[in-house]
Design a protein around this motif. Structure first.
Motif, mmCIF file in Angstrom:
data_model
loop_
_atom_site.group_PDB
_atom_site.id
_atom_site.type_symbol
_atom_site.label_atom_id
_atom_site.label_comp_id
_atom_site.label_asym_id
_atom_site.label_seq_id
_atom_site.Cartn_x
_atom_site.Cartn_y
_atom_site.Cartn_z
ATOM 1 N N CYS A 128 16.672 -17.085 -31.424
ATOM 2 C CA CYS A 128 16.789 -18.511 -31.078
ATOM 3 C C CYS A 128 16.011 -18.807 -29.797
ATOM 4 C CB CYS A 128 18.265 -18.868 -30.915
ATOM 5 S SG CYS A 128 18.575 -20.613 -30.636
ATOM 6 N N TYR A 129 16.093 -17.921 -28.810
ATOM 7 C CA TYR A 129 15.376 -18.108 -27.552
ATOM 8 C C TYR A 129 13.869 -18.093 -27.767
ATOM 9 C CZ TYR A 129 19.664 -17.331 -24.797
ATOM 10 O OH TYR A 129 20.897 -17.433 -24.234
ATOM 11 N N VAL A 130 13.399 -17.181 -28.590
ATOM 12 C CA VAL A 130 11.958 -17.116 -28.867
ATOM 13 C C VAL A 130 11.498 -18.421 -29.517
ATOM 14 C CG1 VAL A 130 10.196 -15.981 -30.283
ATOM 15 C CG2 VAL A 130 11.818 -14.599 -28.969
ATOM 16 N N ALA A 131 12.263 -18.889 -30.496
ATOM 17 C CA ALA A 131 11.898 -20.131 -31.187
ATOM 18 C C ALA A 131 11.922 -21.319 -30.218
ATOM 19 C CB ALA A 131 12.847 -20.381 -32.359
ATOM 20 N N LEU A 132 12.948 -21.393 -29.365
ATOM 21 C CA LEU A 132 13.047 -22.501 -28.418
ATOM 22 C C LEU A 132 11.922 -22.447 -27.391
ATOM 23 C CD1 LEU A 132 14.567 -24.981 -27.412
ATOM 24 C CD2 LEU A 132 16.015 -23.432 -26.058
ATOM 25 N N ASN A 133 11.632 -21.266 -26.874
ATOM 26 C CA ASN A 133 10.541 -21.122 -25.904
ATOM 27 C C ASN A 133 9.213 -21.544 -26.532
ATOM 28 O OD1 ASN A 133 9.489 -20.149 -23.295
ATOM 29 N ND2 ASN A 133 8.553 -18.539 -24.537
ATOM 30 N N THR A 134 8.957 -21.071 -27.741
ATOM 31 C CA THR A 134 7.706 -21.400 -28.428
ATOM 32 C C THR A 134 7.615 -22.899 -28.711
ATOM 33 O OG1 THR A 134 7.647 -19.207 -29.435
ATOM 34 C CG2 THR A 134 6.319 -20.925 -30.485
ATOM 35 N N ALA A 135 8.674 -23.467 -29.266
ATOM 36 C CA ALA A 135 8.657 -24.887 -29.615
ATOM 37 C C ALA A 135 8.513 -25.762 -28.369
ATOM 38 C CB ALA A 135 9.920 -25.258 -30.385
ATOM 39 N N SER A 136 9.181 -25.387 -27.290
ATOM 40 C CA SER A 136 9.093 -26.177 -26.048
ATOM 41 C C SER A 136 7.683 -26.139 -25.475
ATOM 42 C CB SER A 136 10.084 -25.634 -25.013
ATOM 43 O OG SER A 136 11.406 -25.763 -25.474
ATOM 44 N N ARG A 137 7.089 -24.963 -25.473
ATOM 45 C CA ARG A 137 5.727 -24.833 -24.939
ATOM 46 C C ARG A 137 4.720 -25.580 -25.819
ATOM 47 N NH1 ARG A 137 4.898 -20.981 -21.097
ATOM 48 N NH2 ARG A 137 2.857 -20.455 -21.917
ATOM 49 N N GLN A 138 4.887 -25.514 -27.141
ATOM 50 C CA GLN A 138 3.988 -26.244 -28.031
ATOM 51 C C GLN A 138 4.137 -27.755 -27.862
ATOM 52 O OE1 GLN A 138 4.945 -24.654 -31.897
ATOM 53 N NE2 GLN A 138 3.521 -22.948 -31.680
ATOM 54 N N TYR A 139 5.359 -28.209 -27.681
ATOM 55 C CA TYR A 139 5.612 -29.632 -27.480
ATOM 56 C C TYR A 139 4.935 -30.091 -26.184
ATOM 57 C CZ TYR A 139 8.584 -33.911 -27.295
ATOM 58 O OH TYR A 139 9.064 -35.199 -27.251
ATOM 59 N N LEU A 140 5.106 -29.324 -25.099
ATOM 60 C CA LEU A 140 4.480 -29.709 -23.835
ATOM 61 C C LEU A 140 2.956 -29.634 -23.928
ATOM 62 C CD1 LEU A 140 4.674 -30.692 -20.976
ATOM 63 C CD2 LEU A 140 5.180 -28.337 -20.247
ATOM 64 N N LEU A 146 9.353 -30.216 -34.589
ATOM 65 C CA LEU A 146 9.738 -28.805 -34.550
ATOM 66 C C LEU A 146 10.687 -28.546 -33.385
ATOM 67 C CD1 LEU A 146 9.502 -25.855 -35.487
ATOM 68 C CD2 LEU A 146 7.512 -25.657 -33.959
ATOM 69 N N HIS A 147 10.361 -29.079 -32.222
ATOM 70 C CA HIS A 147 11.225 -28.886 -31.056
ATOM 71 C C HIS A 147 12.614 -29.469 -31.311
ATOM 72 C CE1 HIS A 147 12.970 -29.694 -27.094
ATOM 73 N NE2 HIS A 147 12.421 -28.538 -26.790
ATOM 74 N N ARG A 148 12.676 -30.636 -31.900
ATOM 75 C CA ARG A 148 13.968 -31.259 -32.205
ATOM 76 C C ARG A 148 14.816 -30.352 -33.089
ATOM 77 N NH1 ARG A 148 12.662 -35.334 -35.782
ATOM 78 N NH2 ARG A 148 12.911 -33.671 -37.270
ATOM 79 N N ASP A 149 14.201 -29.776 -34.121
ATOM 80 C CA ASP A 149 14.933 -28.907 -35.049
ATOM 81 C C ASP A 149 15.398 -27.621 -34.375
ATOM 82 O OD1 ASP A 149 14.433 -30.845 -36.962
ATOM 83 O OD2 ASP A 149 12.820 -29.717 -37.933
ATOM 84 N N VAL A 150 14.517 -27.012 -33.592
ATOM 85 C CA VAL A 150 14.863 -25.758 -32.905
ATOM 86 C C VAL A 150 15.949 -26.019 -31.862
ATOM 87 C CG1 VAL A 150 13.966 -23.981 -31.350
ATOM 88 C CG2 VAL A 150 12.662 -24.643 -33.372
ATOM 89 N N TYR A 151 15.834 -27.121 -31.139
ATOM 90 C CA TYR A 151 16.835 -27.451 -30.128
ATOM 91 C C TYR A 151 18.192 -27.725 -30.777
ATOM 92 C CZ TYR A 151 19.259 -29.748 -26.302
ATOM 93 O OH TYR A 151 20.178 -30.093 -25.340
#
Length: 165
Positions: free
Chosen positions: A42-54, A83-88
Motif C-alpha cells: 500500500c505504501y509503495v502504491a501511495l508513494n508512486t501515485a502521489s509522486r505521479q500526481y505531483l 489513480l491517486h484518489r483510488d490508492v488513497y
C-alpha cells in the motif's frame, strides 16, 4: 504400572500443548508478516501515485507557463489524479493513524494545487492564484511527500536514509 502409563500420557499431552503453542506463535508471526507486506504494498502504491500526481501537476503548470495547448497534460493529470484518489481510498483503510495523517495532509495539499492550476487554466483565478504561487506549492509538496515517505519507512522499520532525496 499406572504411574508409568500416566507419565507417558502426561508427557504426550505436554508435548501436544507445546506443539499447539508453537503453531499459534507461527500463525501470529505469519499474520504479522502478511500485515507488514500488505502495508508495504500500500505504501509503495501511495508513494508512486502521489509522486505521479505531483509530476502531472508540475507538467500542467509548465504547460500554462509556456502557453501551450494543455489537452495532453490535462489528460495525464486526470489519470494521475484518479489513480491517486483510488490508492488513497485504499490507504485510508490500511494505514495507521500517524501515517494516515501525513497522507491526508499531502492529499489535501495536492487537491489544493490541482484547484489552483485548474482555475488558472480555465481563466477564472482567485485573487491569490498565480503560477508563482503554484510553483511555491509544488516545492512545498515535494518536501511533504518526502515527509510522508519517511513516515511510511519508519512504520515499516526501515533504516533512516542519509538524505531525504
Amino acid at each position: 504400572m499406572l504411574g508409568t502409563l500416566l507419565s507417558a500420557l502426561l508427557t504426550q499431552r505436554a508435548a501436544e500443548r507445546s506443539r499447539q503453542r508453537e503453531q499459534e506463535r507461527a500463525e501470529r508471526a505469519a499474520a504479522r508478516a502478511r500485515d507488514v507486506e500488505e502495508r508495504r504494498t500500500c505504501y509503495v502504491a501511495l508513494n508512486t501515485a502521489s509522486r505521479q500526481y505531483l509530476a502531472a501537476l508540475t507538467d500542467h503548470m509548465h504547460a500554462l507557463l509556456r502557453a501551450e495547448d494543455p489537452r495532453a497534460v490535462r489528460q495525464r493529470l486526470t489519470e494521475a489524479r484518479d489513480l491517486h484518489r483510488d490508492v488513497y481510498a485504499e490507504a485510508q483503510m490500511r494505514l495507521p493513524d500517524p501515517v494516515l495523517a501525513l497522507a491526508g495532509d499531502a492529499t489535501h495539499a495536492l487537491g489544493g494545487l490541482y484547484g489552483r492550476l485548474r482555475r488558472l487554466d480555465d481563466g477564472v483565478p482567485h485573487p491569490d492564484d498565480s503560477l508563482d504561487a503554484a510553483q511555491g506549492e509544488i516545492d512545498a509538496l515535494w518536501e511533504r511527500l518526502r515527509e510522508l515517505r519517511r513516515g511510511m519507512r519508519a512504520d515499516l522499520g526501515a533504516p533512516r536514509a542519509s538524505s531525504g532525496r
